[in-house]
Design a protein around this motif. Sequence first.
Motif, short mmCIF file in Angstrom:
data_model
loop_
_atom_site.label_atom_id
_atom_site.label_comp_id
_atom_site.label_asym_id
_atom_site.label_seq_id
_atom_site.Cartn_x
_atom_site.Cartn_y
_atom_site.Cartn_z
N GLU A 164 0.85 -1.19 0.00
CA GLU A 164 0.00 0.00 0.00
C GLU A 164 0.90 1.24 0.00
O GLU A 164 1.69 1.45 0.91
N GLU A 213 0.21 4.37 0.41
CA GLU A 213 -0.10 5.32 1.50
C GLU A 213 0.65 4.97 2.79
O GLU A 213 0.96 5.85 3.59
N ASP A 218 4.77 10.32 -5.04
CA ASP A 218 4.17 9.05 -5.48
C ASP A 218 5.19 8.09 -6.09
O ASP A 218 4.84 7.15 -6.78
N ASP A 238 -3.58 2.70 -5.81
CA ASP A 238 -2.86 3.09 -4.60
C ASP A 238 -2.02 1.96 -4.00
O ASP A 238 -1.63 2.02 -2.85
#
Length: 173
Positions: free
Chosen positions: A4, A6, A48, A109
């Motif tokens: 993930e 995030e 990112d 994501d």
Amino acid sequence: MRIEVESLNEQGRPFDQTYAAGDLPLDDEFARLVSDARIWGRAKRKRDEVQVRAQIQTSVELQCDRCLAPVGVPVNLEFAALFGQDDEPSAEAKELQGEELDFSVYEGDSIDLDEIVREQILLALPLRQLCRDDCKGLCMNCRADLNKLTCGCQHAEIDPRWAALKELKSSDE
Ligand SMILES: [Zn+2]
Ligand SMILES: [Zn+2]
């Protein structure tokens, strides 16, 4: 295995995951995993872009090039890869890692590592593999395994294609 995005930061987060041999098909006719594949390392993120550095340990079964018997090959490798959402890495990442970095685009994501793990394992395999240095291979004529038996075929016979070549050569002289 998915990471993930995030959940990552610039400090990096360790991960450690084991694939059961059957869960990671290599999609290669002549190679298959014969033990679990463990992958462990760190993933860190800047905006990112995600950088993964990891090690992979497993063993793969290949075929002997001469007699086709199965041969086990241990695999132990390290790799670094960069994932980003744009078509190419940022100038900053290029500068840090050089132009040769392994870059892939991810969508959504999370990052799926399965493909790169498979790729890295295949890249690490030897191009040629023998079950033993002096493997005698299979008889060209009857396909008998010459490591195990001696067939009745004449092995001294020259392959007809070579014979033709030889004739050509001698007519040249
Ligand atoms: Zn062999
Ligand atoms: Zn034979």
